[in-house]
Design a protein around this motif. Structure first.
Motif, PDB file in Angstrom:
ATOM      1  N   ASP A  85     -24.619 -31.078  32.639  1.00  0.00           N
ATOM      2  CA  ASP A  85     -25.384 -30.175  31.649  1.00  0.00           C
ATOM      3  C   ASP A  85     -24.328 -29.119  32.322  1.00  0.00           C
ATOM      4  N   THR A 292     -26.299 -25.796  22.953  1.00  0.00           N
ATOM      5  CA  THR A 292     -27.475 -25.270  23.350  1.00  0.00           C
ATOM      6  C   THR A 292     -28.578 -25.043  22.204  1.00  0.00           C
ATOM      7  N   ILE A 294     -31.184 -26.965  22.141  1.00  0.00           N
ATOM      8  CA  ILE A 294     -32.767 -26.668  22.647  1.00  0.00           C
ATOM      9  C   ILE A 294     -33.334 -25.574  23.012  1.00  0.00           C
ATOM     10  N   ALA A 365     -22.983 -31.241  25.676  1.00  0.00           N
ATOM     11  CA  ALA A 365     -23.922 -31.180  25.979  1.00  0.00           C
ATOM     12  C   ALA A 365     -23.978 -29.787  27.213  1.00  0.00           C
ATOM     13  N   THR A 367     -27.105 -26.302  28.133  1.00  0.00           N
ATOM     14  CA  THR A 367     -28.701 -26.108  27.669  1.00  0.00           C
ATOM     15  C   THR A 367     -29.509 -24.833  27.982  1.00  0.00           C
ATOM     16  N   ALA A 369     -30.676 -23.695  30.453  1.00  0.00           N
ATOM     17  CA  ALA A 369     -31.528 -23.586  31.397  1.00  0.00           C
ATOM     18  C   ALA A 369     -31.859 -22.891  32.192  1.00  0.00           C
ATOM     19  N   ILE A 376     -37.180 -23.785  28.719  1.00  0.00           N
ATOM     20  CA  ILE A 376     -35.226 -24.553  28.493  1.00  0.00           C
ATOM     21  C   ILE A 376     -35.828 -24.990  30.476  1.00  0.00           C
ATOM     22  N   SER A 381     -34.366 -30.673  30.167  1.00  0.00           N
ATOM     23  CA  SER A 381     -34.274 -30.006  28.714  1.00  0.00           C
ATOM     24  C   SER A 381     -32.533 -30.560  28.503  1.00  0.00           C
ATOM     25  N   LEU A 382     -31.526 -30.999  30.114  1.00  0.00           N
ATOM     26  CA  LEU A 382     -31.102 -31.963  28.945  1.00  0.00           C
ATOM     27  C   LEU A 382     -31.285 -33.171  28.499  1.00  0.00           C
ATOM     28  N   GLN A 384     -33.674 -33.449  26.302  1.00  0.00           N
ATOM     29  CA  GLN A 384     -34.032 -33.154  25.306  1.00  0.00           C
ATOM     30  C   GLN A 384     -33.226 -32.704  24.523  1.00  0.00           C
ATOM     31  N   GLU A 385     -32.311 -32.399  24.897  1.00  0.00           N
ATOM     32  CA  GLU A 385     -31.423 -31.091  24.385  1.00  0.00           C
ATOM     33  C   GLU A 385     -30.940 -32.797  23.986  1.00  0.00           C
TER      34      GLU A 385
END
Ligand SMILES: [Zn+2]
Length: 473
Positions: A85, A292, A294, A365, A367, A369, A376, A381-382, A384-385
């Motif tokens: 991430d 980013t 998400i 990638a 996020t 977060a 996030i 969340s990664l 989800q991204e």
């Protein structure tokens, strides 16, 4: 001499068995290795690991070739490099240090073996956690950090290095040098575009990678040509894709348009040809993007899902959860028209991802977060991204590459990461299903190897249970 000895032993014994003399901390057998460079699957692979490094890879079992501390039968499961991430934060003030520290094992619980901290107000702690993780004193992902970021006087964010002059900027970079940061981050809430460009050039002269936000009056090509290595957030690539971008930027610079009122105009004027030509400049200059997406998705659809029933909320301390509120409050003030616009803007932004990929831009990638960025969640969340990347047109392989190869490339660590072969760092995730068929299979995590330690499914569940317990204390 050794050979003769061995031969004579073999003559004496009916079965010729040589006793291993070399030690391995972990040996993995029967794994299907996902090659994230080529998209090939290699079945029945075995890995031997010592001191966190892969010391041998073979298509034969290595179990009997070493004095093995721990043997793992992967049972034909898919294994691949751990996920990165490349945009997280630790912050929210000194009283939240403990809550932030408790996020570290959660990253491991979700298969995130490396994070890149993109600055906030707890740099001192983050720098010490970086060392503690590397020395196996703390369970967590490998941390790369920018330390505090470069900004202008009266930045809107706490913890920044605020500079107004070239001298102050040089002194700030000196201090980052002393902290031994891994890259440098720059944002523009209070930094003049002229000083911003000077800072980018100076940082490059000193040999650091630099990433950041972009002043509204500058274009992505301006900052890319100045040497910026990565653009944080896809919104800047959205702006770049507007056919009348220079005109809009001028109006914002002169105060004729506010940033917020400019956004719908940008969204209405997206042009594929403009996007591709701007992105080609980024690709040519080796300027990456950390989309980013998400966060944009969560806020765009907050009227449909307020996230109050998310399981992950149980893993977060009260202090961190409280930092989520301001963004939610702001979004809740949007009119029906603005809600429609923010959804359209999210979709149009995400749709540009394939154009960036097509143009050859490195997509990393990440996020956002951590604190402030509502819902996030660290780790999950990664995934989800990555699902968004896939939903908006990247292939599963391209998506996996954004989380395994693009990060090491940005940080100059490709020699060490991104492949499960001899000499590479043994950061490994185990999956029950093939992530090349559906990238959501990265969520079917059954094990992790990180910092010379193997976590099976029960260990991973334990990390989450611990987080829950700490969050409720
Ligand atoms: Zn951020």
């Amino acid at each position: 001499m050794k050979y003769t000895l061995l031969l004579s032993t073999c003559l004496l014994l009916s079965a010729c068995v040589t006793k291993p003399t070399e030690h391995a901390d972990i040996v993995i057998s029967n794994a299907t290795i996902v090659d994230v460079k080529t998209g090939e699957l290699n079945k029945e692979q075995s890995l031997a690991i010592r001191d966190g490094v892969i010391i041998e890879r073979s298509s034969h079992s290595l179990k009997n070739n070493y004095i093995v501390e721990q043997h793992i039968d992967a049972n034909d499961q898919f294994i691949m490099p751990g996920l990165w991430d490349m945009h997280v934060h630790f912050g929210g003030g000194k009283e939240l240090i403990a809550e932030n520290k408790q996020l570290l094992p959660l990253y491991i619980a979700y298969g995130i073996t490396t994070v890149r901290d993109a600055a906030a107000d707890l740099s001192e702690s983050v720098l010490s956690w970086r060392e503690q993780v590397n020395n196996n004193q703390l369970v967590g992902p490998t941390i790369y950090t920018s330390g505090p970021k470069l900004e202008g006087k009266d930045s809107i964010w706490p913890g920044d290095l605020e500079v107004e002059t070239v001298e102050e900027m040089n002194a700030a970079i000196d201090s980052l040098d002393e902290m031994n940061v891994d890259f440098i981050k720059i944002t523009d809430s209070a930094l003049t575009p002229a000083l911003y460009l000077k800072a980018v050039k100076e940082v490059k002269k000193r040999g650091y990678q630099i990433s950041g936000h972009i002043p509204f009056s500058l274009s992505v090509t301006d900052v890319s040509n100045a040497g910026l290595d990565a653009i944080e957030h896809m919104t800047y690539l959205l702006k770049a894709a507007a056919i009348n971008e220079p005109e809009i930027s001028k109006k914002v610079a002169s105060g004729e348009l506010s940033y917020r009122s400019a956004l719908p105009i940008i969204t209405e004027n997206i042009d594929k040809k403009t996007a591709l030509s701007k992105y080609a400049v980024l690709a040519n200059n080796n300027t990456a993007v950390v989309p980013t997406l998400i966060g944009g998705q969560v806020i765009a659809y907050i009227d449909e899902d307020n996230h109050q029933n998310d399981e992950f909320l149980n893993y977060l301390g009260e202090g961190l959860k409280a930092t989520y509120q301001w963004r939610v409050d702001r979004a809740n003030k949007d009119t029906p028209e603005q809600i429609k616009q923010r959804k359209e803007r999210f979709i149009k932004t995400a749709q540009l991802l394939v154009l960036a990929q097509q143009a050859g831009v490195s997509i990393i990638a990440g996020t956002d977060a951590g604190f402030l960025n509502s819902y996030i969640y660290p780790g999950i969340s990664l995934h989800q991204e990555l699902a968004i990347f896939s939903d908006y047109g990247l292939t599963p392989l391209q998506t996996l590459q954004s989380a395994t190869l693009a990060g090491p490339k940005f940080l100059g660590k490709s020699e060490q990461f991104g492949e499960l072969s001899k000499g590479k760092t043994a950061d490994i995730i185990f999956l029950s299903d093939n992530p090349l068929i559906d990238v959501r299979n990265t969520q079917k995590l059954t094990g992790v190897v990180s910092h010379n330690r193997y976590y099976d499914q029960a260990d991973l569940a334990q990390l989450k249970a611990q987080a829950k317990q700490l969050a409720n204390n």
